[in-house]
Motif scaffolding. Structure first.
Motif, mmCIF file in Angstrom:
data_model
loop_
_atom_site.group_PDB
_atom_site.id
_atom_site.type_symbol
_atom_site.label_atom_id
_atom_site.label_comp_id
_atom_site.label_asym_id
_atom_site.label_seq_id
_atom_site.Cartn_x
_atom_site.Cartn_y
_atom_site.Cartn_z
ATOM 1 N N GLY A 134 -22.298 40.178 -10.977
ATOM 2 C CA GLY A 134 -22.576 41.510 -11.625
ATOM 3 C C GLY A 134 -21.696 42.551 -11.382
ATOM 4 O O GLY A 134 -21.794 43.694 -11.326
ATOM 5 N N ASP A 135 -20.363 42.125 -11.220
ATOM 6 C CA ASP A 135 -19.297 42.825 -10.941
ATOM 7 C C ASP A 135 -18.171 43.060 -12.009
ATOM 8 O O ASP A 135 -17.301 43.916 -11.903
ATOM 9 C CB ASP A 135 -18.678 42.831 -9.554
ATOM 10 N N VAL A 136 -18.177 42.222 -13.054
ATOM 11 C CA VAL A 136 -17.188 42.021 -14.103
ATOM 12 C C VAL A 136 -18.089 42.188 -15.427
ATOM 13 O O VAL A 136 -19.012 41.462 -15.789
ATOM 14 C CB VAL A 136 -16.481 41.046 -13.979
ATOM 15 N N ILE A 137 -17.575 43.119 -16.436
ATOM 16 C CA ILE A 137 -18.303 43.197 -17.625
ATOM 17 C C ILE A 137 -17.035 42.891 -18.818
ATOM 18 O O ILE A 137 -16.002 43.258 -18.393
ATOM 19 C CB ILE A 137 -18.661 44.837 -17.977
ATOM 20 N N VAL A 138 -17.210 42.055 -19.794
ATOM 21 C CA VAL A 138 -16.507 41.782 -20.632
ATOM 22 C C VAL A 138 -17.348 42.273 -22.065
ATOM 23 O O VAL A 138 -18.501 41.774 -22.422
ATOM 24 C CB VAL A 138 -15.993 40.385 -20.851
ATOM 25 N N CYS A 139 -16.748 43.129 -22.904
ATOM 26 C CA CYS A 139 -17.129 43.706 -24.096
ATOM 27 C C CYS A 139 -16.540 43.143 -25.105
ATOM 28 O O CYS A 139 -15.121 43.306 -25.406
ATOM 29 C CB CYS A 139 -17.469 45.111 -23.900
ATOM 30 N N VAL A 150 -12.770 43.474 -24.144
ATOM 31 C CA VAL A 150 -12.136 44.549 -23.047
ATOM 32 C C VAL A 150 -12.916 44.109 -21.841
ATOM 33 O O VAL A 150 -14.035 43.713 -21.973
ATOM 34 C CB VAL A 150 -12.725 46.131 -23.308
ATOM 35 N N LEU A 151 -12.356 44.000 -20.419
ATOM 36 C CA LEU A 151 -12.773 43.781 -19.470
ATOM 37 C C LEU A 151 -12.795 44.697 -18.505
ATOM 38 O O LEU A 151 -11.913 45.524 -18.311
ATOM 39 C CB LEU A 151 -11.772 42.616 -18.716
ATOM 40 N N VAL A 152 -13.982 45.192 -17.986
ATOM 41 C CA VAL A 152 -14.215 46.239 -16.921
ATOM 42 C C VAL A 152 -14.637 45.720 -15.788
ATOM 43 O O VAL A 152 -15.749 45.109 -15.452
ATOM 44 C CB VAL A 152 -15.445 47.102 -17.527
#
Length: 191
Positions: A134-139, A150-152
């Motif tokens: 739950g600590d990395v987002i990829v859109c 985009v990696l957040v």
């Protein structure tokens, strides 16, 4: 009557093996907030991006490689290449939540996957993915002349995103399931 979505069938063209929906009680960032996270850039660093011009030969192949490299290096994948992807829980209801998936040996996120469930058509990605922790987002993003990802990471520290979550958790126009999810996420952050 609204039917439950055929998640295994919709995700399979992109090479995603559906492992089940996450519990709605899990304190995960709501998918609608995750998709907005690239709009809250950090002050001390840049988001990691992979962008390919749409007029580039084999742009979908290159965008797939960019997604995989960014996701691998940025920490999206857990054990056995598992991660979470935002899915619509019921057709036409607008209730999005996280499904656990595993990346198959053969996959096409930006092409067939975007055409089937992860975007608005072949080569038009519009997805949100979350690491199992739950600590990395990829859109996935699609513009007029390019597509990419985009990696957040470290998004929990973004004050603007937390403020938006707080607002959404109290606004009557936010669907009830999303208000509850935003509150659970904020509580998990100690807010």
């Amino acid at each position: 009557m609204v039917e439950a979505m055929d998640h295994p069938g919709r995700l399979a063209p992109g090479g995603l093996v559906f492992l089940g929906l996450m519990s709605p009680e899990d304190p995960l960032i709501p998918p609608t907030l995750a998709t907005l996270s690239p709009g809250y850039p950090p002050t001390s660093r840049k988001w990691l991006r992979s962008v390919v011009d749409s007029d580039t030969p084999d742009f979908v192949t290159r965008a797939n490689k960019g997604w995989f490299d960014l996701s691998s290096e940025g920490g999206l994948f857990g054990e056995d290449r598992e991660f979470l992807v935002a899915v619509e829980v019921h057709e036409g209801e607008g209730d999005w939540w996280w499904a656990r998936v595993r990346l198959a040996e053969s996959w096409d996120i930006m092409g067939a996957g975007s055409a089937a469930a992860l975007g608005s058509g072949f080569g038009a990605p519009e997805f949100a993915m979350l690491s199992p922790s739950g600590d990395v987002i990829v859109c996935g993003t699609a513009g007029d002349s390019s597509i990419g990802t985009v990696l957040v990471n470290r998004f929990r520290s973004l004050a603007g995103l937390r403020e938006l979550a707080d607002w959404k958790s109290g606004w009557p126009g936010t669907p009830q399931h999303e208000r509850a999810a935003a509150r659970r996420w904020l509580e998990s952050l100690g807010q």
